[in-house]
Design an enzyme around this catalytic site. Structure first.
Site, PDB file in Angstrom:
ATOM      1  N   VAL A  74       4.537 -46.060 -58.012  1.00 60.65           N
ATOM      2  CA  VAL A  74       3.872 -45.559 -56.811  1.00 60.65           C
ATOM      3  C   VAL A  74       4.001 -44.041 -56.880  1.00 60.65           C
ATOM      4  O   VAL A  74       5.107 -43.501 -56.836  1.00 60.65           O
ATOM      5  CB  VAL A  74       4.514 -46.107 -55.528  1.00 60.65           C
ATOM      6  N   SER A  75       2.869 -43.379 -57.031  1.00 62.24           N
ATOM      7  CA  SER A  75       2.884 -41.937 -57.257  1.00 62.24           C
ATOM      8  C   SER A  75       3.521 -41.190 -56.100  1.00 62.24           C
ATOM      9  O   SER A  75       3.557 -41.667 -54.959  1.00 62.24           O
ATOM     10  CB  SER A  75       1.459 -41.418 -57.473  1.00 62.24           C
TER      11      SER A  75
END
Length: 429
Positions: A74-75
């Protein structure tokens, strides 16, 4: 201090992230701000602490392969906000996200609103399942979650007003270009010469042009779009590893025992401050030399032919029998570092100065600018239909890199206010 309940603390941390991103200039639009204040991203990563889930500048790694390489994440909120601003999503838009995990698709759903549509696709069922669970739990029912190799896009829901790629791509496959409309936007972290920037592309006649570019890092694409860097040892030197993104030199044997020649050393006079963005410097050097790569060494086993670089990796320039790498020397008091060049080969002194002059030209002409103009043409486009200072050939495309002339640069500086750049910090010591 009294502990807040988890959901209250999550909201507090979420708002703190958005406040930071507004302050540093990443978030500039009300829509992106509202979306990022609303989506409870921590629910997508229940294995992470709230502090980690809401770390402004760090991703949450959600999956690794057997070698420890990151295959899904998850950036970081900063990266997500950056791409959302690039994409310029409007209510009612039809958007494709390539690479999924949940929160970014939810941000997109907030931006397109009830009249829009979002499709998110991943080659790996695991992150797709994670996204599906998160979107269901948080009530984002207007998102299509697809498991497929995104090299072919998702034709079923095309055309798209925007395609947002959230994985590191080495090339732009034709399907992505075909599936966004004439007025659409393609946001993609594209790797050129080993340097990744998230580019915002629009269509112009028969090619794409980038209207924005920011330094970033993403998990690499899998499937048909994957591309491994080519790794080789410097001939005759087992402890010196070179990594090429666009391919090694045509005749590596010209470098046989190159480090046995006398080393030429020069300092460029170009200093950079701590935290100063240097993304355009890296790209300029990469575009100005015949072969560009990165070098890593084993400090415990090297012979001493490679001098201290002040860095765990160095940029390398190769031209026939000539080999040069960058070094830095730091001024702790001023918090700056100066670049230097070490060169080897039959005309090492001349080669060292040639590379040093590239640094000086960057400092005099291009420092503080947005970097080069990037255009993407279909593979097979004749040279005479491409303008630019350098052409990089990939499988599906030909990428043109153009640097502004002195007059164009002056005009640009007079008519626009340059946005805050995002760039690499000084190389780690």
């Amino acid at each position: 201090m009294t502990e807040l309940p988890d959901e209250n603390r999550a909201a507090e941390l979420r708002n703190k992230v958005v406040d930071q991103l507004k302050e540093d200039g990443t978030i500039v639009s009300p829509g992106v701000e509202a979306a990022m204040r609303k989506v409870p991203r921590h629910l997508a990563v229940p294995e992470a602490s709230l502090d980690d889930a809401y770390s402004t500048y760090n991703a949450v790694i959600t999956q690794k392969d057997e070698h420890g390489n990151h295959t899904s994440s998850v950036s970081a909120p900063q990266i997500q906000a950056m791409q959302l601003e690039q994409a310029g999503i409007r209510p009612g838009d039809n958007v494709l996200e390539i690479g999924t995990n949940g929160p970014n698709a939810a941000y997109l759903a907030e931006l397109v609103g009830p009249s829009g549509q979002v499709t998110t696709v991943d080659i790996d069922p695991a992150p797709a399942d994670r996204a599906r669970r998160f979107l269901s739990e948080t009530g984002y029912t207007n998102v299509n979650v697809v498991v497929a190799d995104a090299e072919d896009g998702v034709a079923k829901f095309a055309p798209y007003d925007a395609i947002v790629v959230t994985l590191g791509a080495w090339d732009i496959p034709p399907a992505w270009i075909d599936q966004f409309g004439d007025e659409g936007r393609l946001i993609v972290p594209l790797r050129i010469n080993g340097l990744t920037r998230t580019y915002g592309f629009i269509r112009q006649a028969d090619h794409l042009i980038a209207t924005s570019a920011y330094v970033c890092g993403f998990v690499a694409a899998q499937g048909a779009g994957s591309h491994r860097q080519q790794v080789m040892k410097l001939p005759g030197e087992e402890d010196i590893t070179l990594r090429f993104d666009e391919g090694p030199p045509g005749d590596p044997s010209l470098l046989d025992n190159v480090l046995n020649s006398a080393r030429a050393e020069t300092w460029t006079g170009v200093t950079v401050a701590s935290q100063e963005p240097i993304g355009s410097l890296q790209m300029y050097l990469a575009a100005q030399v015949p072969t560009f790569c990165f070098m890593s060494t084993n400090p415990e086993q090297t012979t001493g032919k490679i001098g201290p670089t002040g860095n765990s990796w160095s940029m390398v320039a190769i031209d026939g029998p000539h080999f040069a790498y960058t070094v830095v020397r730091r001024d702790a008091e001023k918090k700056t570092a100066e670049y230097g060049v070490h060169a080897f080969g039959p005309d090492a002194t001349e080669f060292a100065e040639r590379i040093a002059d590239i640094f000086r030209t960057w400092s005099e002409r291009l420092r503080g600018t947005d970097g080069p103009r990037i255009a993407v043409y279909p593979a097979g486009t004749p040279d005479d239909r491409i303008t630019g200072d350098r052409i990089i050939d990939k499988k599906h495309s030909r990428i043109s890199i153009s640097w502004p002339t002195a007059w164009a640069l002056l005009s640009m500086l007079l008519v626009i206010a340059l946005p805050k750049g995002w760039g690499a910090e000084l190389p780690a010591s």
